[in-house]
Design a protein around this motif. Structure first.
Motif, PDB file in Angstrom:
ATOM      1  N   PHE A   1      -5.783   4.609  -6.070  1.00 34.55           N
ATOM      2  CA  PHE A   1      -5.014   3.757  -5.155  1.00 34.55           C
ATOM      3  C   PHE A   1      -5.352   2.283  -5.355  1.00 34.55           C
ATOM      4  O   PHE A   1      -4.471   1.431  -5.391  1.00 34.55           O
ATOM      5  CB  PHE A   1      -5.333   4.196  -3.721  1.00 34.55           C
ATOM      6  N   TRP A   2      -6.628   1.956  -5.487  1.00 32.50           N
ATOM      7  CA  TRP A   2      -7.071   0.562  -5.598  1.00 32.50           C
ATOM      8  C   TRP A   2      -6.810  -0.025  -6.976  1.00 32.50           C
ATOM      9  O   TRP A   2      -7.000  -1.220  -7.187  1.00 32.50           O
ATOM     10  CB  TRP A   2      -8.557   0.449  -5.254  1.00 32.50           C
TER      11      TRP A   2
ATOM     12  N   VAL B   1      -3.850   0.004  -8.511  1.00 34.36           N
ATOM     13  CA  VAL B   1      -2.432  -0.335  -8.638  1.00 34.36           C
ATOM     14  C   VAL B   1      -2.190  -1.693  -7.982  1.00 34.36           C
ATOM     15  O   VAL B   1      -2.449  -1.864  -6.792  1.00 34.36           O
ATOM     16  CB  VAL B   1      -1.543   0.750  -7.969  1.00 34.36           C
ATOM     17  N   ASP B   2      -1.714  -2.637  -8.778  1.00 35.37           N
ATOM     18  CA  ASP B   2      -1.411  -3.969  -8.267  1.00 35.37           C
ATOM     19  C   ASP B   2       0.097  -4.062  -8.024  1.00 35.37           C
ATOM     20  O   ASP B   2       0.880  -3.726  -8.909  1.00 35.37           O
ATOM     21  CB  ASP B   2      -1.856  -5.026  -9.281  1.00 35.37           C
TER      22      ASP B   2
ATOM     23  N   GLU C   1       0.819  -1.215   0.000  1.00 37.23           N
ATOM     24  CA  GLU C   1       0.000   0.000   0.000  1.00 37.23           C
ATOM     25  C   GLU C   1       0.854   1.266   0.000  1.00 37.23           C
ATOM     26  O   GLU C   1       0.430   2.322  -0.476  1.00 37.23           O
ATOM     27  CB  GLU C   1      -1.015   0.011   1.149  1.00 37.23           C
TER      28      GLU C   1
ATOM     29  N   ARG D   1       1.627   1.770  -3.599  1.00 41.64           N
ATOM     30  CA  ARG D   1       0.437   2.352  -4.243  1.00 41.64           C
ATOM     31  C   ARG D   1       0.348   3.859  -3.980  1.00 41.64           C
ATOM     32  O   ARG D   1       0.061   4.641  -4.879  1.00 41.64           O
ATOM     33  CB  ARG D   1      -0.833   1.687  -3.719  1.00 41.64           C
TER      34      ARG D   1
END
Length: 196
Positions: free
Chosen positions: A159-160, A162-163, A142, A145
């Protein structure tokens, strides 16, 4: 002055494999062996840090890095959800999870919101840009990210999107206000690329 920051995501743990919010478990033996085999592939750095979590400190050690724990690089504080899987929390508190995933300012778990994490990591990155040497940091996914969001000037909702794979290097170069981004290279490749 150009600053170079290389972020390394931690080796796999049982919690990461089960999508469990970090509960302080150690890296898996096979993941530790993979990290040890990548030792020496990172570019030399004047400053080396690690998120204070067990998995980041163990990954740094396996990579042969003498990393200083930095509380500013701590992962997202998940409050009362810590140690639970996303599936467990989703079954018990579906509206809270939906709100948390939709609103970067939400913190229904009583911990830290994505917005607060992104602001904390942006401050760290911009302060790090003042150094004239390379920084390497082993950090929670995180945190990577949050750096990507800041470097790109993307909205916090990204933000969510990005792996971050385990044991990969993400590099930002530039200075506060203007960053260039290089994403998710395997560690052996990151050392070669950094020398270019």
């Amino acid at each position: 002055m150009t600053s170079r920051v290389t972020l390394i995501s931690p080796a796999t743990t049982p919690s990461l494999r089960r999508a469990r919010f970090d509960d302080g478990d150690s890296i898996e033996e096979s993941a530790g062996a993979r990290a040890r085999s990548a030792a020496g592939s990172l570019p030399p750095a004047g400053r080396v840090f690690a998120s204070p979590s067990v998995r980041c400190r163990e990954t740094a050690s396996a990579l042969g890095l003498d990393a200083s724990p930095d509380p500013a690089l701590a992962g997202l504080d998940m409050g009362r959800w810590r140690g639970r899987t996303l599936e467990e929390v989703g079954a018990a508190e579906p509206e809270a999870v939906a709100g948390w995933l939709a609103d970067p300012g939400a913190a229904p778990h009583g911990g830290e919101s994505v917005r607060v994490l992104c602001a904390r990591i942006a401050r760290w990155l911009d302060t790090t840009a003042l150094a004239d040497d390379r920084t390497v940091a082993v950090v929670e996914p995180e945190v990577v990210r949050a750096v990507v969001v800041h470097a790109l000037g993307a909205p916090e909702a990204a933000f969510w999107r990005v792996d971050v794979r385990p044991l990969t290097a993400t590099e930002v170069t530039g200075r506060s206000g203007r960053w260039n981004l290089r994403l998710g290279h395997d560690l052996a490749q990151s050392g070669e690329a950094a020398g270019r």
